[in-house]
Each structure stands twice: as C-alpha cells, then as structure tokens.
Design a protein around this motif. Structure first.
Motif, PDB file in Angstrom:
ATOM      1  N   THR A  44       0.809  -1.226   0.000  1.00 17.41           N
ATOM      2  CA  THR A  44       0.000   0.000   0.000  1.00 17.41           C
ATOM      3  C   THR A  44       0.839   1.272   0.000  1.00 17.41           C
ATOM      4  N   GLY A  45       2.153   1.133   0.036  1.00 11.90           N
ATOM      5  CA  GLY A  45       3.038   2.295   0.039  1.00 11.90           C
ATOM      6  C   GLY A  45       4.341   1.938   0.721  1.00 11.90           C
ATOM      7  N   ALA A  46       5.415   1.820  -0.066  1.00 16.51           N
ATOM      8  CA  ALA A  46       6.692   1.347   0.470  1.00 16.51           C
ATOM      9  C   ALA A  46       7.400   2.460   1.244  1.00 16.51           C
ATOM     10  N   SER A  47       7.426   2.316   2.555  1.00 15.25           N
ATOM     11  CA  SER A  47       8.112   3.284   3.410  1.00 15.25           C
ATOM     12  C   SER A  47       9.612   2.989   3.431  1.00 15.25           C
ATOM     13  N   PRO A  48      10.452   4.039   3.544  1.00 14.22           N
ATOM     14  CA  PRO A  48      11.882   3.777   3.729  1.00 14.22           C
ATOM     15  C   PRO A  48      12.171   3.072   5.050  1.00 14.22           C
ATOM     16  N   TYR A  49      11.183   3.031   5.956  1.00 17.09           N
ATOM     17  CA  TYR A  49      11.360   2.396   7.266  1.00 17.09           C
ATOM     18  C   TYR A  49      10.723   1.013   7.326  1.00 17.09           C
ATOM     19  N   THR A  50      10.302   0.470   6.201  1.00 19.26           N
ATOM     20  CA  THR A  50       9.528  -0.780   6.183  1.00 19.26           C
ATOM     21  C   THR A  50      10.143  -1.884   7.025  1.00 19.26           C
ATOM     22  N   ASP A  51      11.448  -2.027   6.974  1.00 18.98           N
ATOM     23  CA  ASP A  51      12.089  -3.152   7.648  1.00 18.98           C
ATOM     24  C   ASP A  51      12.372  -2.907   9.130  1.00 18.98           C
ATOM     25  N   ARG A  52      12.055  -1.723   9.628  1.00 17.80           N
ATOM     26  CA  ARG A  52      12.312  -1.447  11.046  1.00 17.80           C
ATOM     27  C   ARG A  52      11.261  -2.109  11.940  1.00 17.80           C
ATOM     28  N   PRO A  53      11.669  -2.696  13.053  1.00 13.71           N
ATOM     29  CA  PRO A  53      10.675  -3.113  14.053  1.00 13.71           C
ATOM     30  C   PRO A  53      10.163  -1.878  14.788  1.00 13.71           C
ATOM     31  N   ALA A  54       9.005  -1.994  15.388  1.00  8.66           N
ATOM     32  CA  ALA A  54       8.455  -0.848  16.124  1.00  8.66           C
ATOM     33  C   ALA A  54       7.563  -1.330  17.257  1.00  8.66           C
ATOM     34  N   PHE A  55       7.532  -0.548  18.309  1.00  9.99           N
ATOM     35  CA  PHE A  55       6.620  -0.767  19.415  1.00  9.99           C
ATOM     36  C   PHE A  55       5.880   0.531  19.711  1.00  9.99           C
ATOM     37  N   ASP A  56       5.016   0.463  20.673  1.00 10.26           N
ATOM     38  CA  ASP A  56       4.185   1.610  21.068  1.00 10.26           C
ATOM     39  C   ASP A  56       4.989   2.903  21.200  1.00 10.26           C
ATOM     40  N   VAL A  57       6.082   2.864  21.958  1.00 11.20           N
ATOM     41  CA  VAL A  57       6.825   4.089  22.242  1.00 11.20           C
ATOM     42  C   VAL A  57       7.425   4.680  20.969  1.00 11.20           C
ATOM     43  N   VAL A  58       7.801   3.822  20.009  1.00 17.75           N
ATOM     44  CA  VAL A  58       8.335   4.309  18.737  1.00 17.75           C
ATOM     45  C   VAL A  58       7.246   5.033  17.952  1.00 17.75           C
ATOM     46  N   ALA A  59       6.067   4.427  17.888  1.00 18.34           N
ATOM     47  CA  ALA A  59       4.956   5.044  17.166  1.00 18.34           C
ATOM     48  C   ALA A  59       4.522   6.350  17.829  1.00 18.34           C
ATOM     49  N   GLN A  60       4.486   6.373  19.173  1.00 15.52           N
ATOM     50  CA  GLN A  60       4.134   7.616  19.873  1.00 15.52           C
ATOM     51  C   GLN A  60       5.125   8.723  19.545  1.00 15.52           C
ATOM     52  N   ALA A  61       6.410   8.361  19.505  1.00 12.70           N
ATOM     53  CA  ALA A  61       7.439   9.369  19.253  1.00 12.70           C
ATOM     54  C   ALA A  61       7.369   9.894  17.830  1.00 12.70           C
ATOM     55  N   MET A  62       7.297   8.993  16.870  1.00 13.72           N
ATOM     56  CA  MET A  62       7.368   9.404  15.476  1.00 13.72           C
ATOM     57  C   MET A  62       6.057   9.986  14.962  1.00 13.72           C
ATOM     58  N   GLY A  63       4.929   9.505  15.495  1.00  8.42           N
ATOM     59  CA  GLY A  63       3.629   9.970  15.025  1.00  8.42           C
ATOM     60  C   GLY A  63       3.190  11.308  15.570  1.00  8.42           C
ATOM     61  N   GLY A  64       3.930  11.848  16.556  1.00  9.49           N
ATOM     62  CA  GLY A  64       3.625  13.187  17.051  1.00  9.49           C
ATOM     63  C   GLY A  64       3.044  13.263  18.442  1.00  9.49           C
ATOM     64  N   ALA A  65       2.661  12.117  19.029  1.00 11.58           N
ATOM     65  CA  ALA A  65       2.004  12.158  20.344  1.00 11.58           C
ATOM     66  C   ALA A  65       2.947  12.675  21.428  1.00 11.58           C
ATOM     67  N   MET A  66       4.176  12.170  21.451  1.00 17.14           N
ATOM     68  CA  MET A  66       5.123  12.608  22.475  1.00 17.14           C
ATOM     69  C   MET A  66       5.523  14.069  22.275  1.00 17.14           C
ATOM     70  N   GLY A  67       5.532  14.517  21.031  1.00 13.71           N
ATOM     71  CA  GLY A  67       5.955  15.883  20.736  1.00 13.71           C
ATOM     72  C   GLY A  67       5.006  16.953  21.236  1.00 13.71           C
ATOM     73  N   ILE A  68       3.781  16.566  21.640  1.00 14.35           N
ATOM     74  CA  ILE A  68       2.839  17.550  22.200  1.00 14.35           C
ATOM     75  C   ILE A  68       2.404  17.159  23.608  1.00 14.35           C
ATOM     76  N   THR A  69       3.106  16.202  24.203  1.00 10.01           N
ATOM     77  CA  THR A  69       2.761  15.734  25.548  1.00 10.01           C
ATOM     78  C   THR A  69       3.932  15.992  26.493  1.00 10.01           C
ATOM     79  N   GLY A  70       3.634  16.590  27.640  1.00  8.82           N
ATOM     80  CA  GLY A  70       4.680  16.873  28.613  1.00  8.82           C
ATOM     81  C   GLY A  70       4.484  18.220  29.260  1.00  8.82           C
ATOM     82  N   PRO A  71       5.285  18.540  30.275  1.00  2.82           N
ATOM     83  CA  PRO A  71       5.102  19.779  31.031  1.00  2.82           C
ATOM     84  C   PRO A  71       5.554  21.031  30.282  1.00  2.82           C
ATOM     85  N   ASP A  72       6.497  20.886  29.344  1.00  2.05           N
ATOM     86  CA  ASP A  72       6.994  22.057  28.620  1.00  2.05           C
ATOM     87  C   ASP A  72       7.654  21.587  27.329  1.00  2.05           C
ATOM     88  N   SER A  73       8.071  22.547  26.516  1.00  4.71           N
ATOM     89  CA  SER A  73       8.590  22.235  25.183  1.00  4.71           C
ATOM     90  C   SER A  73       9.890  21.433  25.218  1.00  4.71           C
TER      91      SER A  73
END
Length: 407
Positions: free
Chosen positions: A139-168
């Motif tokens: 459905t779309g060949a990502s340059p990261y296709t072969d990387r393993p991933a877990f929850d924390v990786v997806a949170q970091a890369m997808g933007g969730a961690m970047g807007i979560t926390g006490p300050d910038s």
C-alpha cells in the motif's frame, strides 16, 4: 458467562496470527463482538504469555495479566508454521476464513509461503489485515519498512510525544499504549469495511495500518496547526493550545479537570465560583479572549479549585460545566458509573483460586451486545477441536503432536 448474548459478528471466522498488543487488541475487538477468533500460536505459546503481573497464588503461569486482557474470547491452536505440515494446516484453517490478521514484519508471511496473495488464490473473498510499525509495501513502500516498532516508537514518530509533557523541552510518552491500541482500533474498522465490501462483491483485499500512520492520524490537530501557522506545536503541560480554560487544576485532595470549550460554560463557571463580573469582562468574553489571557484565566479557576475537594467541585459543577476528577485505578473501581456501565469484567484465571478483573468492551449494542464471555485460552487449548473440524482423526492429531507440528 451467564446471560451472554452473541455479538453482531457471530459467524465471522478470524484466523489470528498476532502477538504483543496492537494485533491482539484488534482481534480482541472482533472477538468481543462475537467473531470466532482462532489464535495461532507457536508450539511453545505466544511469548507474551510470560508477561506479568501474575496472581500471587498462580504457580502454573499459563499466562499473565498482559495476555489475559487482550486475548479473552479467543481460541488457541498451536502450530509450527516453519514446518510444511504446519503451514498446510494453517492453509486449511484459512481456506474458509473471512479474515486473517498478522503483525509480523513485512515479508515474513510471504517468505513462509503463506502471504496474502497465496491465501487469496485459494480464498478470493479473504480479508487479510496487517498491522506493522511502518506499513506494508503493498500500500506504500516506506523507507522504514524493515524497522521493528513498538508503542513508544509510534508515539514518538507519530507526534504524540511531541505535544505531551510539562513544557517544550520535556516530551513525554502517554501512559496507555496508544501507539498500539489506536492503530489496532483503526485496523478493526478497516477490516469490517473490507468485510462489508467482500460480502457485496465477493472480493477480499489487503488491509494495512501502519502504527506510525495511526498515531499521526490520532494527532490530527498538529497537522492543521502547522499548516495554518507554520509552527510545530510543542508540549504545553495540562492546558490546551486552542481552548481556554481546558485542562487540569489542583484540588484540596488531588487534581480535577475543567473544560469550557463554549462561552456559555465559562459564564456558568464564573457564576458558580462567585465571580459573575468576569462574565462581562472583555478579557474573558470569548474563548479567543480567554486564550489571549490564558495565564489570568487559568489562575482564576485554580484559585477556586485549590480551596475545594474533588467532591465539593463535583457537587458545584455537576451537570453545568464539563468536569471530572483525575482518577486512579482504585477510584475507577469505586466509581458508580463504571459499575452501571459494566466496564469491569471478571474472568477465570487458570492457576488462581479467584477470578481476575479486566477492562470490558466500551462498545454497547442493544440487540447484539457481545462482551467478555471467556477467559484467554491456554496454549493449544482448542487445537484438537479445530483439527477435528478439518477432518483429522485422533491418531493423526496425536502423531502431529508427538512430532511437535502442533501442540
């Protein structure tokens, strides 16, 4: 469980190859609504069976709480998919399945010779779903296709961690595994959309959800914020970048949340806290005015909440202003809403003398409620029944078990 009524997906056959959290959560959603989910495990069982916590009196350790929670309502068949006989048995199970779900890295199933195209050649209406860190090349060949991933990786890369926390400067992981659970929920939706199409057309298809994509979709606000302003949003603590007041506030005995997304809620709030003059103060008339004076707005609410208990705040705001206490697990167990909605389900735990509690399904349906009907299965608990259903005799099954093709 007594009184259980089959869910709306009764009659759907799901062959489930998933492990960890994202895949099992997806198939759990289907099982909770009545689908017949057959979990295919390695001969030694899904490795997540060894994840705790465990009950103090459970010496058997067939599985821990991690496995119990997301594998309820499923059957277990243990197969050696590296053996030709194991793969042949898997093919027979998939030949009349409606759905196959897996969350291996891209290419694993293809290398085994039991990937989507191979199975679809025998079962054209098959819906085959994959949940991977970065999607599938189909459905779309990502340059990261072969990387393993877990929850924390997806949170970091997808933007969730970047807007979560006490300050910038302090991005933080969200507590629940949203990097798994939200993509899993999207996959369950995609599967059912594909099943609907297959029933109308007779044509199955490949359904692909990348965990990265799922978290990005969940963080849709940052996309339009960047498009409209040209600035990347950053963590802003427990307040909101667009709505004000909208966040957490201190109480005498903990923390509470208060939200005023509409101006009418603000007028109601200031009347309740004894500051009616603020309803006509030009600094606070509209949400945008309050946002421009967010420091003063938040201070006004905090001044009132910090002098009251959570119960007092609840009594004052109940039914008038959106409010909720910050609950612990113990608070949730004691909350009458949770009891009334049946959100805590008790199930047997093999090896323990008393039942355990897991979160129930939040999806409520009047005619076909579904729900939690059965604990998680033991490794291979349903192997004999499933293979008998394929026409294998007891001696043949015993031979396969002796040679560790099945368990």
């Amino acid at each position: 469980m007594a009184g259980f009524v089959k869910g709306a997906l009764a009659g759907l056959k799901v062959v489930d190859l998933t492990q960890m959290l994202a895949g099992p959560y997806c198939t759990m959603l289907l099982a909770d609504q009545g689908a017949d989910v057959i979990k295919i495990e390695p001969i030694d069982g899904d490795p997540t069976r060894q994840f705790g916590p465990f009950r103090a009196d459970d010496e058997a350790h067939h599985f821990g709480a991690y496995f119990q929670s997301t594998n309820r309502n499923k059957k277990s068949v243990a197969l050696d998919l590296k053996s030709e006989e194991g793969k042949a048995l898997f093919r027979r199970l998939a030949a009349d399945a409606d759905i196959v779900v897996e969350n291996f890295r891209a290419g694993v199933m293809d290398r085994l010779g039991i990937g989507y195209e191979s199975l679809a050649a025998e079962n054209p209406r098959l819906v085959y779903a994959a949940i991977r860190g970065f999607g599938d090349p189909r459905t779309g060949a990502s340059p990261y296709t072969d990387r393993p991933a877990f929850d924390v990786v997806a949170q970091a890369m997808g933007g969730a961690m970047g807007i979560t926390g006490p300050d910038s400067a302090t991005p933080m992981k969200i507590g629940p595994g949203v990097g798994d659970i939200f993509p899993a929920t999207l996959a369950a939706f995609g599967i059912m959309a594909a099943v609907h199409h297959a029933r109308q057309s007779g044509q199955g298809q490949f359904v692909d959800v990348a965990m990265y994509d799922g978290v990005l979709a969940m963080c849709e606000r940052i996309v339009y914020q960047y498009s409209y302003t040209g600035k990347s949003p950053v963590p802003e603590g427990n307040q909101h970048p667009i709505l004000c007041p909208f966040g957490t506030f201190p109480a005498k005995d903990g923390q509470v949340t208060v939200g005023c997304p509409r101006d009418s809620f603000w007028r109601e709030l200031v009347a309740i806290i004894g500051r009616p003059e603020l309803a006509t103060d030009p600094r606070f008339l509209t949400n945008n005015d309050r946002l421009a004076h967010s420091t003063e707005t938040v201070a006004i609410v905090e001044e009132w909440t910090r002098n009251h208990t959570k119960a007092e705040i609840s009594t004052a705001l109940d039914g008038k202003v959106p409010f909720g206490p910050v609950n612990t697990a113990a608070d949730i167990y004691a909350d009458p809403h949770v009891l009334a909605r049946g959100m805590l389900a008790e199930v047997e735990h093999p090896g323990s003398a008393t039942p355990v509690t897991i979160a129930s399904t939040p999806i409520r349906m009047t005619a076909t409620p579904g729900g939690v009907a059965r604990r998680a299965p033991l490794t291979g608990e349903d192997t004999d029944a499933m293979l008998s259903g394929l026409g294998l005799g007891s001696a043949e099954i015993a031979d396969l078990r002796a040679r560790k093709v099945v368990a």
